[in-house]
Design a protein around this motif. Structure first.
Motif, short mmCIF file in Angstrom:
data_model
loop_
_atom_site.label_atom_id
_atom_site.label_comp_id
_atom_site.label_asym_id
_atom_site.label_seq_id
_atom_site.Cartn_x
_atom_site.Cartn_y
_atom_site.Cartn_z
N VAL A 3 0.91 -1.31 -0.01
CA VAL A 3 0.01 0.09 0.04
C VAL A 3 0.94 1.35 0.10
CG1 VAL A 3 -1.90 -1.12 1.19
CG2 VAL A 3 -0.43 0.21 2.45
N GLU A 4 2.16 1.11 0.36
CA GLU A 4 2.99 2.28 0.38
C GLU A 4 2.84 3.28 -0.70
OE1 GLU A 4 7.35 2.78 2.18
OE2 GLU A 4 6.98 1.32 0.79
N ASN A 5 2.96 2.96 -2.01
CA ASN A 5 3.10 3.64 -3.00
C ASN A 5 1.73 4.59 -3.26
OD1 ASN A 5 5.73 3.27 -3.69
ND2 ASN A 5 5.07 1.77 -4.99
N LYS A 6 0.58 3.82 -2.82
CA LYS A 6 -0.78 4.40 -3.04
C LYS A 6 -1.10 5.44 -1.73
CE LYS A 6 -2.25 0.22 -5.38
NZ LYS A 6 -2.10 -1.09 -4.65
N ILE A 7 -0.41 5.43 -0.87
CA ILE A 7 -0.73 6.33 0.41
C ILE A 7 0.53 7.39 0.83
CG2 ILE A 7 -2.32 4.64 1.40
CD1 ILE A 7 -0.32 4.09 3.34
N ILE A 8 1.66 7.42 0.05
CA ILE A 8 2.72 8.18 0.22
C ILE A 8 2.16 9.71 -0.45
CG2 ILE A 8 3.98 7.79 -1.82
CD1 ILE A 8 6.45 8.10 0.03
N LYS A 9 2.47 10.62 0.61
CA LYS A 9 2.51 12.09 0.17
C LYS A 9 3.80 12.83 -0.01
CE LYS A 9 -2.14 11.81 -0.03
NZ LYS A 9 -2.69 11.84 -1.33
N CYS A 10 4.01 13.88 -0.61
CA CYS A 10 5.25 14.43 -0.51
C CYS A 10 5.23 15.57 0.33
CB CYS A 10 5.31 15.32 -2.07
SG CYS A 10 5.40 14.22 -3.28
N PRO A 53 3.94 6.67 5.34
CA PRO A 53 2.82 5.51 5.00
C PRO A 53 2.77 4.60 6.20
CG PRO A 53 4.28 5.94 3.32
CD PRO A 53 4.80 6.65 4.44
N LYS A 54 3.91 4.31 6.84
CA LYS A 54 4.01 3.51 7.90
C LYS A 54 3.11 3.89 9.13
CE LYS A 54 7.29 1.43 11.36
NZ LYS A 54 7.58 2.07 12.49
N LEU A 55 3.17 5.02 9.41
CA LEU A 55 2.33 5.94 10.47
C LEU A 55 0.82 5.45 10.05
CD1 LEU A 55 1.91 7.44 13.23
CD2 LEU A 55 2.36 9.79 11.68
N LYS A 56 0.46 5.88 8.92
CA LYS A 56 -0.82 5.91 8.60
C LYS A 56 -1.54 4.58 8.43
CE LYS A 56 -0.71 9.69 4.89
NZ LYS A 56 -0.69 10.08 3.46
N LEU A 57 -0.61 3.70 8.17
CA LEU A 57 -1.23 2.12 8.07
C LEU A 57 -1.33 1.65 9.68
CD1 LEU A 57 -1.92 -0.31 6.76
CD2 LEU A 57 0.53 -0.88 6.54
N GLU A 58 -0.70 2.28 10.49
CA GLU A 58 -0.54 1.58 11.96
C GLU A 58 -1.61 2.39 12.48
OE1 GLU A 58 3.04 3.26 13.93
OE2 GLU A 58 4.18 1.39 13.35
N ILE A 59 -2.15 3.63 12.37
CA ILE A 59 -3.29 4.12 12.86
C ILE A 59 -4.51 3.48 12.21
CG2 ILE A 59 -4.54 6.38 12.77
CD1 ILE A 59 -1.95 7.96 12.56
N THR A 60 -4.40 3.35 10.93
CA THR A 60 -5.62 2.55 10.24
C THR A 60 -5.82 0.95 10.75
OG1 THR A 60 -5.20 3.76 8.28
CG2 THR A 60 -6.50 1.84 8.24
N LEU A 61 -4.85 0.41 11.07
CA LEU A 61 -4.87 -0.95 11.70
C LEU A 61 -5.41 -0.85 13.09
CD1 LEU A 61 -1.93 -2.85 10.00
CD2 LEU A 61 -4.34 -3.20 9.30
N ALA A 113 -6.56 15.30 10.18
CA ALA A 113 -5.47 14.35 9.47
C ALA A 113 -5.94 12.77 9.04
CB ALA A 113 -4.04 14.67 9.86
N ILE A 114 -6.38 12.55 10.22
CA ILE A 114 -6.77 11.09 10.46
C ILE A 114 -8.11 10.89 9.67
CG2 ILE A 114 -7.80 9.24 11.91
CD1 ILE A 114 -5.97 10.19 13.99
N CYS A 115 -8.95 11.98 9.74
CA CYS A 115 -10.16 11.56 9.03
C CYS A 115 -9.91 11.82 7.41
CB CYS A 115 -11.30 12.81 9.23
SG CYS A 115 -11.94 12.72 10.92
N ARG A 116 -8.91 12.37 7.05
CA ARG A 116 -8.66 12.74 5.46
C ARG A 116 -8.00 11.32 4.98
NH1 ARG A 116 -7.12 18.21 6.78
NH2 ARG A 116 -5.09 17.35 7.04
N PHE A 117 -7.02 10.75 5.95
CA PHE A 117 -6.28 9.83 4.98
C PHE A 117 -6.78 8.45 5.38
CE2 PHE A 117 -3.61 9.75 9.37
CZ PHE A 117 -3.76 8.47 9.50
N LEU A 118 -7.65 8.08 6.34
CA LEU A 118 -8.25 6.75 6.53
C LEU A 118 -9.08 6.29 5.32
CD1 LEU A 118 -9.74 6.59 10.41
CD2 LEU A 118 -7.77 5.31 9.23
N PRO A 119 -9.93 6.78 4.68
CA PRO A 119 -10.51 6.18 3.42
C PRO A 119 -9.39 6.16 2.38
CG PRO A 119 -11.74 8.28 4.09
CD PRO A 119 -10.32 8.14 5.11
N ASP A 120 -8.36 6.73 2.35
CA ASP A 120 -7.34 6.44 1.05
C ASP A 120 -6.52 5.12 1.54
OD1 ASP A 120 -7.98 8.85 -0.07
OD2 ASP A 120 -6.51 9.91 0.97
#
Length: 149
Positions: A78-85, A95-103, A125-132
């Motif tokens: 999932v890394e390439n799909k959720i990474i931002k600049c 992406p690691k942090l986003k995935l940890e929060i999601t899981l 920020a959590i509300c914005r990235f969770l659906p992605d």
């Protein structure tokens, strides 16, 4: 009408006009709270998760409902799909942090507010990235998902 009354009315009107013209200065808004800025040093991802991974793999698995090896495999998918600049203004969430929060959200159903304090990431920020991240997980694991109607 007496001149005194006229002057009094004019003074009141001029004071009202002055009050309307002077705007209240808004307090400066903080871009990011100082305790959130210490996310990389003190957040759960950089402290608790590292400790659990190295010292207590069973607790790591209990915390995210996935072991570290499977987490890393999923992260690669999932890394390439959720990474931002990163920008000039701030660094993007990893992406690691986003995935940890999601899981953690999927594992416990914790409120966004509790995830906010645990991981030091704003609720917005959590509300914005969770659906992605959900979408990226679905896309990454699509070959393993079977839906029967």
């Amino acid at each position: 009408m007496s001149t005194e009354l006229t002057y009094a009315i004019l003074n009141v009107i001029s004071e009202i006009i002055k009050l309307r013209q002077t705007k209240k200065k808004k307090q400066k808004r903080v871009w990011i709270k100082s305790w959130i800025q210490r996310r990389n040093a003190l957040g759960a991802s950089s402290t608790l998760m590292r400790e659990l991974a190295s010292e207590d793999p069973d607790s790591y698995c209990n915390f995210l409902r996935i072991n570290e090896d499977m987490f890393n495999i999923l992260l690669k998918k999932v890394e390439n799909k959720i990474i931002k600049c990163d920008t000039i203004m701030r660094n993007a969430l990893s992406p690691k942090l986003k995935l940890e929060i999601t899981l953690r959200d999927l594992a416990t159903g914790d409120s966004y507010k509790s995830l906010h304090y645990l991981y030091r990431v704003s609720v917005s920020a959590i509300c914005r990235f969770l659906p992605d991240v959900f979408e990226a997980i679905y896309e990454g694991l699509k070959e393993y998902i079977q839906v029967n109607f």
